[in-house]
Design a protein around this motif. Structure first.
Motif, PDB file in Angstrom:
ATOM      1  N   TYR A 108       0.862  -1.330   0.053  1.00 57.67           N
ATOM      2  CA  TYR A 108       0.059   0.074   0.049  1.00 57.67           C
ATOM      3  C   TYR A 108       0.855   1.255   0.003  1.00 57.67           C
ATOM      4  CZ  TYR A 108      -3.559  -3.211   1.346  1.00 57.67           C
ATOM      5  OH  TYR A 108      -4.570  -4.136   1.701  1.00 57.67           O
ATOM      6  N   TRP A 109       0.699   2.104  -0.558  1.00 55.17           N
ATOM      7  CA  TRP A 109       1.319   3.446  -0.791  1.00 55.17           C
ATOM      8  C   TRP A 109       0.275   4.616  -0.291  1.00 55.17           C
ATOM      9  CZ3 TRP A 109      -0.603   7.035  -4.091  1.00 55.17           C
ATOM     10  CH2 TRP A 109      -1.203   6.750  -5.484  1.00 55.17           C
ATOM     11  N   ILE A 110       0.781   5.672   0.225  1.00 53.58           N
ATOM     12  CA  ILE A 110       0.173   6.755   0.732  1.00 53.58           C
ATOM     13  C   ILE A 110       1.036   7.991   0.302  1.00 53.58           C
ATOM     14  CG2 ILE A 110      -1.007   8.116   2.509  1.00 53.58           C
ATOM     15  CD1 ILE A 110      -0.955   5.455   4.066  1.00 53.58           C
ATOM     16  N   TYR A 111       0.640   8.895  -0.642  1.00 58.80           N
ATOM     17  CA  TYR A 111       1.007  10.124  -1.036  1.00 58.80           C
ATOM     18  C   TYR A 111       0.590  11.397  -0.272  1.00 58.80           C
ATOM     19  CZ  TYR A 111       2.718  13.489  -4.697  1.00 58.80           C
ATOM     20  OH  TYR A 111       3.371  14.432  -5.167  1.00 58.80           O
ATOM     21  N   ILE A 112       1.597  12.005   0.453  1.00 57.01           N
ATOM     22  CA  ILE A 112       1.239  13.013   1.606  1.00 57.01           C
ATOM     23  C   ILE A 112       1.581  14.371   0.971  1.00 57.01           C
ATOM     24  CG2 ILE A 112       0.553  11.368   3.133  1.00 57.01           C
ATOM     25  CD1 ILE A 112       3.225  12.083   4.671  1.00 57.01           C
ATOM     26  N   SER A 113       0.940  15.222   1.523  1.00 59.62           N
ATOM     27  CA  SER A 113       1.635  16.708   1.430  1.00 59.62           C
ATOM     28  C   SER A 113       2.177  16.737   2.866  1.00 59.62           C
ATOM     29  CB  SER A 113       0.288  17.775   1.362  1.00 59.62           C
ATOM     30  OG  SER A 113       0.918  19.179   1.646  1.00 59.62           O
ATOM     31  N   THR A 114       3.354  17.366   2.987  1.00 58.03           N
ATOM     32  CA  THR A 114       4.146  17.825   4.139  1.00 58.03           C
ATOM     33  C   THR A 114       4.256  19.186   4.510  1.00 58.03           C
ATOM     34  OG1 THR A 114       6.072  17.620   3.302  1.00 58.03           O
ATOM     35  CG2 THR A 114       5.493  15.550   3.891  1.00 58.03           C
ATOM     36  N   GLY A 115       3.640  19.886   3.843  1.00 53.46           N
ATOM     37  CA  GLY A 115       3.629  21.349   4.110  1.00 53.46           C
ATOM     38  C   GLY A 115       2.882  21.746   5.113  1.00 53.46           C
ATOM     39  N   ASP A 116       2.273  23.289   5.236  1.00 55.56           N
ATOM     40  CA  ASP A 116       1.733  23.865   6.408  1.00 55.56           C
ATOM     41  C   ASP A 116       0.413  22.988   6.581  1.00 55.56           C
ATOM     42  OD1 ASP A 116       3.689  25.638   6.709  1.00 55.56           O
ATOM     43  OD2 ASP A 116       2.491  26.947   5.385  1.00 55.56           O
ATOM     44  N   ASP A 117      -0.394  22.497   5.525  1.00 59.44           N
ATOM     45  CA  ASP A 117      -1.563  21.702   5.556  1.00 59.44           C
ATOM     46  C   ASP A 117      -1.454  20.310   5.325  1.00 59.44           C
ATOM     47  OD1 ASP A 117      -4.208  21.087   5.736  1.00 59.44           O
ATOM     48  OD2 ASP A 117      -4.717  21.765   3.751  1.00 59.44           O
ATOM     49  N   PRO A 118      -0.687  19.475   6.132  1.00 63.88           N
ATOM     50  CA  PRO A 118      -0.385  18.036   5.886  1.00 63.88           C
ATOM     51  C   PRO A 118      -1.768  17.403   5.576  1.00 63.88           C
ATOM     52  CG  PRO A 118       0.513  18.773   7.887  1.00 63.88           C
ATOM     53  CD  PRO A 118      -0.245  19.901   7.265  1.00 63.88           C
ATOM     54  N   ARG A 119      -1.625  16.669   4.510  1.00 64.65           N
ATOM     55  CA  ARG A 119      -3.016  15.866   4.420  1.00 64.65           C
ATOM     56  C   ARG A 119      -2.494  14.566   3.163  1.00 64.65           C
ATOM     57  NH1 ARG A 119      -3.036  20.255   1.355  1.00 64.65           N
ATOM     58  NH2 ARG A 119      -3.492  20.110  -0.844  1.00 64.65           N
ATOM     59  N   ILE A 120      -3.545  13.746   3.080  1.00 61.02           N
ATOM     60  CA  ILE A 120      -3.475  12.708   2.150  1.00 61.02           C
ATOM     61  C   ILE A 120      -3.669  13.151   0.710  1.00 61.02           C
ATOM     62  CG2 ILE A 120      -3.923  10.476   1.483  1.00 61.02           C
ATOM     63  CD1 ILE A 120      -4.085   9.647   4.704  1.00 61.02           C
ATOM     64  N   LEU A 121      -2.874  12.995  -0.242  1.00 62.54           N
ATOM     65  CA  LEU A 121      -3.201  13.454  -1.464  1.00 62.54           C
ATOM     66  C   LEU A 121      -3.744  12.366  -2.347  1.00 62.54           C
ATOM     67  CD1 LEU A 121      -0.258  15.617  -2.098  1.00 62.54           C
ATOM     68  CD2 LEU A 121      -2.387  16.514  -1.490  1.00 62.54           C
ATOM     69  N   MET A 122      -3.282  10.987  -2.218  1.00 67.03           N
ATOM     70  CA  MET A 122      -3.719  10.062  -2.753  1.00 67.03           C
ATOM     71  C   MET A 122      -3.214   8.643  -2.207  1.00 67.03           C
ATOM     72  SD  MET A 122      -2.986  10.522  -6.829  1.00 67.03           S
ATOM     73  CE  MET A 122      -1.252  11.346  -6.731  1.00 67.03           C
ATOM     74  N   ASN A 123      -3.818   7.614  -2.440  1.00 62.81           N
ATOM     75  CA  ASN A 123      -3.297   6.472  -1.883  1.00 62.81           C
ATOM     76  C   ASN A 123      -3.803   5.164  -2.937  1.00 62.81           C
ATOM     77  OD1 ASN A 123      -5.955   6.823  -0.537  1.00 62.81           O
ATOM     78  ND2 ASN A 123      -5.847   4.524  -0.480  1.00 62.81           N
ATOM     79  N   GLY A 124      -3.038   4.205  -2.869  1.00 62.97           N
ATOM     80  CA  GLY A 124      -3.385   3.129  -3.733  1.00 62.97           C
ATOM     81  C   GLY A 124      -2.312   1.779  -3.463  1.00 62.97           C
ATOM     82  N   LEU A 125      -2.144   0.953  -4.431  1.00 64.84           N
ATOM     83  CA  LEU A 125      -1.225  -0.129  -4.230  1.00 64.84           C
ATOM     84  C   LEU A 125      -0.448  -0.346  -5.405  1.00 64.84           C
ATOM     85  CD1 LEU A 125      -1.385  -3.360  -3.122  1.00 64.84           C
ATOM     86  CD2 LEU A 125      -2.749  -3.861  -5.235  1.00 64.84           C
TER      87      LEU A 125
END
Length: 135
Positions: free
Chosen positions: A96-113
């Motif tokens: 599984y992969w999680i693509y995240i934003s690490t800036g001032d507003d951290p959040r999950i951008l996408m996820n998948g396999l």
């Protein structure tokens, strides 16, 4: 050369998966080449498959030029829940992969396999194929 130690093979593959994630986020484009088989195939969720290290690195250059990945983009790839199956000089893994934003507003951008296929070449493991799908 076939592997005599399945535990060492699995560990090497897990480290290769991690090394690729670090390369995507922090490495130089040229750092991809040693991780890839000469005929490696890369399938992203959008777009046509890239075949061969140069074509794969061209895609990396394009994503980096757009600011969507790589150093300075404020993003990270997190890899988790990896299952590895080794069969002599080839192997497969599902992560599984999680693509995240690490800036001032951290959040999950996408996820998948990631569905990865590996080949042992000259005594080391390399990516033969990566299929990235969205969940």
């Amino acid at each position: 050369m076939s592997g005599a130690d399945p535990v060492a093979d699995e560990l090497a593959i897990r480290n290769l998966i991690a090394r690729m994630a670090h390369t995507v986020d922090r490495g130089a484009v040229e750092d991809y080449a040693p991780l890839l088989a000469p005929d490696a195939r890369w399938v992203m969720p959008m777009g046509d498959p890239a075949v061969g290290p140069e074509a794969i690195m061209d895609g990396v250059r394009s994503r980096r030029a757009a600011g969507s990945a790589g150093p300075g983009s404020g993003t990270r790839h997190t890899i988790t829940t990896t299952l590895v199956e080794v069969d002599r000089d080839s192997a497969r893994a599902w992560s599984y992969w999680i693509y995240i934003s690490t800036g001032d507003d951290p959040r999950i951008l996408m996820n998948g396999l990631y569905t990865d296929t590996f080949r042992r070449m000259a005594g080391r493991w390399v990516f033969a194929e990566r299929i990235s799908s969205l969940d």
